[in-house]
Design an enzyme around this catalytic site. Sequence first.
Site: not given
Length: 373
Positions: A358, A326, A349, A247, A323, A223
Site C-alpha cells: 500500500y 485506502r 492487515h 475481513k 481503494h 474498504r
Amino acid sequence: MKSQHFSEQLPLKNLQVKPLLNALLTVAKYLQSEKTLSLAEVILFEEYLSRFNLNEDKKITLEQGWLQPTEPQFYRFELSTQSRVMLEAFSCFCIRSCVERFDWITLLYAPVLQSTMQSFLTDRIENTFGDQKKSYAPATADNLLRMLRGVAQHAWLAELISVETLERIKAIKLPRGSRQSSGRYLSYQELDHISALNLEQKNKAKALRDNAIFWLMYEAGLRREQVVSLNIYDIDMDRCQLRVVGKGNKERYVPFSINSDLYSAMQQWLVVRQQNSQMDKPALFCTINRYQALTHQRLTTQTLNDLCKELNKKGFNRVVSPHDFRHSVATNLLRSGFDLLLVSKFMGHSSITTTQRYDRRTDDDLKGVIPAR
C-alpha cells in the site's frame, strides 16, 4: 440467479442487472447478424428481457449441468467494461457444472500440473478484444496454484490420488516476482478539491453524505464494504473512534482526531442523519431521493464506485477508485513517521507484507534518508 442470490435487503455485491441484460441482447443481435439466430427469435428474446423483473415471485430453478458442452465458437463484438464483466460472471454461473465434469485425475500429477501451470502463466489467454498479451501478476498466479492445490486436497480425501502425489503437488513452487500496487495516491490538496466539488451539489443532504464518505475513506482507510456496512451506532464522536468489522469478521476500532476533516464532515452528516432517527434501518449511509429525503435503503459498494466516477463529470482531473483512498491513508501514515507495524494494525492487515504494497511513497521521499553516524 434470482432464487439463490437476490434480496432487496442484501443485494448481491456488484450485481448489475441492466449491463448484463444489455450484454445478452448485444450477443443475441450479433448472432442474428451471423444468421445463427432468426430475427423472430431475437425479437422474442428482447421481449423477454424487457419484462424481466427481479422482484417477481415466479422463480424457475435449473437443474445442475443443464448447459451441456458444445464445440467452442469465438465472436468479436463491442461491449462496455461493466457489461463484459457481468456477462463473464453470468457465463461462469451457467457452466459451473463443467468444473465437476473436468478430468482432474489426469491433470493431478505433479510434473503434468507444474508444466501445465508454467505454460498457462507464460502464454496466458489472448485478450479477445485485442492482440495484446499480458502476464499474470505473481499474486494472481499464486491464487491459481492455491485453488488447484485445493482440488488436489479434495481428490486425496476422496481416495482418488495418493498422499505422495498430494505432497508433490503441494511442493510445486512458481517463479517469484512482484508488481507495483495499482492504487493511486491522493494528496490532501486533491481531497480538498473533491470535497469542494461534492459540496457544490444542489442536493445538500447528498452533498454532506458524499463529503463524509470521501473523508471517511481517506482518513480512516476503510474498504468499500466496510463503509456501506457501517451502522449509526458504530461511530463514537465523543471518543473519536469507529467500530469496524473487517475481513475474517475481525473487529477493530479506528481512531480519528477531533480536529480532523473527517470529524467535521461526519458531524455535519450526522445532523442530517439524526433528523431521520425514526428510520428503522441503522445504516450510517443511506440513499437520498431528489427531494433530499433519506430512504430506508443502505448504500451498496457499487454506489461508492459511481461516486468516484462522477468526480470526473464534476471537474476532477483524475480517475480514482474507492481503494485509492485506502492506499493514500497508508502512505500518509508512513510519511508521518509511524512504523510499519503500527500502520498495519491501523489498516487492519493481518500481515505487514500487505501494508508494504500500500506504500505509494516515491523516490522524492528518499531524499534526506541518509544513515547518521
